[in-house]
Every structure is written in C-alpha cells, then in structure tokens.
Write a protein that holds these residues in place. Structure first.
Motif, PDB file in Angstrom:
ATOM      1  N   UNK A 137      26.657  19.359  37.682  1.00 39.37           N
ATOM      2  CA  UNK A 137      25.284  19.117  38.110  1.00 39.37           C
ATOM      3  C   UNK A 137      24.308  20.219  37.745  1.00 39.37           C
ATOM      4  N   UNK A 138      24.807  21.372  37.347  1.00 39.36           N
ATOM      5  CA  UNK A 138      23.923  22.437  36.876  1.00 39.36           C
ATOM      6  C   UNK A 138      23.625  22.235  35.385  1.00 39.36           C
ATOM      7  N   UNK A 139      22.765  23.088  34.835  1.00 35.67           N
ATOM      8  CA  UNK A 139      22.414  22.982  33.427  1.00 35.67           C
ATOM      9  C   UNK A 139      23.492  23.583  32.540  1.00 35.67           C
ATOM     10  N   UNK A 140      23.399  23.261  31.259  1.00 29.42           N
ATOM     11  CA  UNK A 140      24.293  23.810  30.241  1.00 29.42           C
ATOM     12  C   UNK A 140      23.473  24.721  29.343  1.00 29.42           C
ATOM     13  N   UNK A 141      23.982  25.914  29.092  1.00 28.07           N
ATOM     14  CA  UNK A 141      23.304  26.848  28.186  1.00 28.07           C
ATOM     15  C   UNK A 141      23.932  26.749  26.804  1.00 28.07           C
ATOM     16  N   UNK A 142      23.086  26.670  25.803  1.00 33.51           N
ATOM     17  CA  UNK A 142      23.542  26.627  24.408  1.00 33.51           C
ATOM     18  C   UNK A 142      23.329  27.999  23.786  1.00 33.51           C
ATOM     19  N   UNK A 143      24.430  28.660  23.445  1.00 27.94           N
ATOM     20  CA  UNK A 143      24.338  29.951  22.779  1.00 27.94           C
ATOM     21  C   UNK A 143      24.333  29.778  21.269  1.00 27.94           C
ATOM     22  N   UNK A 144      24.498  30.891  20.559  1.00 24.07           N
ATOM     23  CA  UNK A 144      24.516  30.837  19.099  1.00 24.07           C
ATOM     24  C   UNK A 144      25.857  30.424  18.551  1.00 24.07           C
ATOM     25  N   UNK A 145      26.029  30.585  17.266  1.00 22.87           N
ATOM     26  CA  UNK A 145      25.058  31.198  16.380  1.00 22.87           C
ATOM     27  C   UNK A 145      23.991  30.224  15.907  1.00 22.87           C
ATOM     28  N   UNK A 146      23.325  30.661  14.850  1.00 20.73           N
ATOM     29  CA  UNK A 146      22.201  29.914  14.314  1.00 20.73           C
ATOM     30  C   UNK A 146      22.604  28.482  13.969  1.00 20.73           C
ATOM     31  N   UNK A 147      23.706  28.321  13.255  1.00 21.18           N
ATOM     32  CA  UNK A 147      24.124  26.983  12.813  1.00 21.18           C
ATOM     33  C   UNK A 147      24.425  26.070  13.993  1.00 21.18           C
ATOM     34  N   UNK A 148      24.944  26.630  15.071  1.00 20.55           N
ATOM     35  CA  UNK A 148      25.259  25.819  16.253  1.00 20.55           C
ATOM     36  C   UNK A 148      23.986  25.297  16.909  1.00 20.55           C
ATOM     37  N   UNK A 149      23.009  26.165  17.125  1.00 21.35           N
ATOM     38  CA  UNK A 149      21.741  25.716  17.720  1.00 21.35           C
ATOM     39  C   UNK A 149      21.070  24.694  16.809  1.00 21.35           C
ATOM     40  N   UNK A 150      21.100  24.948  15.521  1.00 23.14           N
ATOM     41  CA  UNK A 150      20.473  24.034  14.559  1.00 23.14           C
ATOM     42  C   UNK A 150      21.117  22.653  14.615  1.00 23.14           C
ATOM     43  N   UNK A 151      22.435  22.597  14.773  1.00 21.27           N
ATOM     44  CA  UNK A 151      23.139  21.315  14.832  1.00 21.27           C
ATOM     45  C   UNK A 151      22.718  20.503  16.051  1.00 21.27           C
ATOM     46  N   UNK A 152      22.539  21.161  17.184  1.00 22.01           N
ATOM     47  CA  UNK A 152      22.122  20.450  18.399  1.00 22.01           C
ATOM     48  C   UNK A 152      20.652  20.042  18.314  1.00 22.01           C
ATOM     49  N   UNK A 153      19.827  20.872  17.693  1.00 24.23           N
ATOM     50  CA  UNK A 153      18.429  20.505  17.488  1.00 24.23           C
ATOM     51  C   UNK A 153      18.302  19.310  16.551  1.00 24.23           C
ATOM     52  N   UNK A 154      19.135  19.270  15.531  1.00 26.85           N
ATOM     53  CA  UNK A 154      19.070  18.178  14.561  1.00 26.85           C
ATOM     54  C   UNK A 154      19.342  16.831  15.213  1.00 26.85           C
ATOM     55  N   UNK A 155      20.120  16.827  16.288  1.00 27.83           N
ATOM     56  CA  UNK A 155      20.419  15.582  16.993  1.00 27.83           C
ATOM     57  C   UNK A 155      19.528  15.381  18.213  1.00 27.83           C
ATOM     58  N   UNK A 156      18.543  16.260  18.395  1.00 24.78           N
ATOM     59  CA  UNK A 156      17.608  16.105  19.505  1.00 24.78           C
ATOM     60  C   UNK A 156      18.230  16.276  20.865  1.00 24.78           C
ATOM     61  N   UNK A 157      19.269  17.102  20.970  1.00 24.15           N
ATOM     62  CA  UNK A 157      20.003  17.247  22.222  1.00 24.15           C
ATOM     63  C   UNK A 157      19.480  18.373  23.107  1.00 24.15           C
ATOM     64  N   UNK A 158      18.694  19.261  22.539  1.00 19.80           N
ATOM     65  CA  UNK A 158      18.199  20.412  23.296  1.00 19.80           C
ATOM     66  C   UNK A 158      16.980  19.999  24.116  1.00 19.80           C
ATOM     67  N   UNK A 159      16.994  20.313  25.407  1.00 22.38           N
ATOM     68  CA  UNK A 159      15.875  19.970  26.276  1.00 22.38           C
ATOM     69  C   UNK A 159      14.812  21.067  26.326  1.00 22.38           C
ATOM     70  N   UNK A 160      15.249  22.310  26.290  1.00 28.94           N
ATOM     71  CA  UNK A 160      14.301  23.428  26.385  1.00 28.94           C
ATOM     72  C   UNK A 160      14.864  24.619  25.624  1.00 28.94           C
ATOM     73  N   UNK A 161      13.983  25.323  24.949  1.00 32.74           N
ATOM     74  CA  UNK A 161      14.420  26.449  24.128  1.00 32.74           C
ATOM     75  C   UNK A 161      13.504  27.648  24.356  1.00 32.74           C
ATOM     76  N   UNK A 162      14.095  28.754  24.776  1.00 32.13           N
ATOM     77  CA  UNK A 162      13.373  30.015  24.919  1.00 32.13           C
ATOM     78  C   UNK A 162      13.728  30.881  23.718  1.00 32.13           C
ATOM     79  N   UNK A 163      12.743  31.070  22.841  1.00 29.31           N
ATOM     80  CA  UNK A 163      12.924  31.896  21.652  1.00 29.31           C
ATOM     81  C   UNK A 163      12.175  33.206  21.836  1.00 29.31           C
TER      82      UNK A 163
END
Length: 207
Positions: A137-163
């Motif tokens: 029931x809590x949130x899931x944090x997505x760590x790196x590396x770059x390719x991993x974050x990019x893969x989740x962004x490509x599928x529109x799975x990321x809800x919020x991103x602090x850069x």
C-alpha cells in the motif's frame, strides 16, 4: 494506490546521469565528478534547506524499491559468484524489499536492517507489479541507473519524478531522456526550485 516515484535522480545540465567507463572505483563513471555534491551534507547529517528536504523526501511513504543491475554493482554479465553484495555494506539504507532487474538472476539476498534484494529477469510492468505487492500500500521508489529509469518512462509507468540538475556539462555518458521523443505528451514539469549548491530541483509529473 501505490505510485511509482523517482527521487533525487541527478543529471548534468546537458542531461547525463552517468559519465563514461562506469567501474567499481567510479560508480558513476568519468566526467561527472561532483554530480552528487548537493546531497553530501545530508549523508553526513549536516544537511539543511531545500537540498536536505528534497533528499529526505525520497524515503517518505516508500515500501519497496526497484533498481537496475548497474545500480546494484559493477559486475557485468553472468555472476562469477555471489560475493558482491551491493555498494552499501551489510546494512543497506532501504529497510524494505528491493527488486534488481537483471538478465542474470541469482538467489534473493537478505541483509541487515530489513533489506532483501530480489534479482529478477522481468519487464518493467512485471517487476512493478511485484514491487507494488511488496510495498503493502505504500509507494514504490524507482532508482537508477539511467537505462532503468528510461525504460519505465518509455512505458509511461512513472507517476512522479524528482530530478536534480547539477550546474555543469558532461558531454558524454548516458543521457536520461535519450530516445524519449514522446515524453512531453505524457509528462509535464510541475515546478522548479533552486537548491543551495547551485543545482535546481525539478518535479515532473504525469499529465
């Protein structure tokens, strides 16, 4: 409902999250020295202001973490053995289940302090489903590396991103937004806040 969040992911002004030639004595590669200087006071317990608040927000309400193989360690290809146990010593800072995406799974690795690393060969959607279940029931944090974050962004799975945008240019390495031409259609910049170290905190959210 659990959200998938990226926190404190630092890139250079020209968009690189890592430099060249990542290795054990240079986890983020060459050419990006000082990339994470903004968070060092927080690691030492001396943080304050915008930078410290942003650093600490990444742990709030998180029940599981997803990361790529490169974030877990420098070993590439098949595991020669199971001696590599992460960068963080015997008590990693997570305190919850961590799912490591890899083409070379290995047995789960329980550590002190409540962290257990699970090594999965899975799609972003599959590993996210596992992490959401584990987060309880809590949130899931997505760590790196770059390719991993990019893969989740490509599928529109990321809800919020602090850069965090560091105030220098790298010129080479891995760019976070490489090939994500459709990103503006799915995400928007919600706010930009200057930090104390010359960096800028950007919050990007799903449209």
């Amino acid at each position: 409902m659990s959200r998938l969040r990226v926190h404190a992911f630092t890139i250079t002004l020209d968009g690189f999250g890592t430099g060249t030639d990542q290795r054990e004595d240079a986890p983020f590669g060459d050419g990006v020295e000082g990339l994470h200087d903004w968070m060092m006071p927080s690691f030492r317990g001396e943080g304050a202001g915008v930078d410290d608040a942003a650093f600490r927000a990444g742990d709030e309400g998180v029940g599981a973490t997803i990361m790529g193989r490169n974030m877990f360690g420098p070993v590439r290809g098949p595991w020669p053995d199971e001696s590599w146990r992460g960068w963080w010593g015997e008590e990693p800072p997570y305190g919850h289940p961590v799912f490591v995406l890899t083409h070379h799974p290995r047995p789960s690795l329980p550590m002190a302090g409540g962290t257990t690393f699970h090594f999965l060969e899975a799609t972003p959607k599959e590993v996210l489903a596992r992490a959401v279940e584990a987060a309880g029931g809590q949130d899931v944090r997505l760590g790196g590396g770059v390719a991993t974050v990019r893969a989740f962004l490509a599928e529109g799975l990321v809800d919020e991103m602090h850069l965090v945008i560091a105030p220098f240019l790298a010129g080479a390495g891995e760019r976070l937004f490489e090939g994500l031409d459709a990103l503006p259609a799915g995400y928007r910049v919600e706010r930009l806040v200057p930090g104390e170290a010359g960096n800028v905190h950007a919050t990007v959210v799903r449209r």
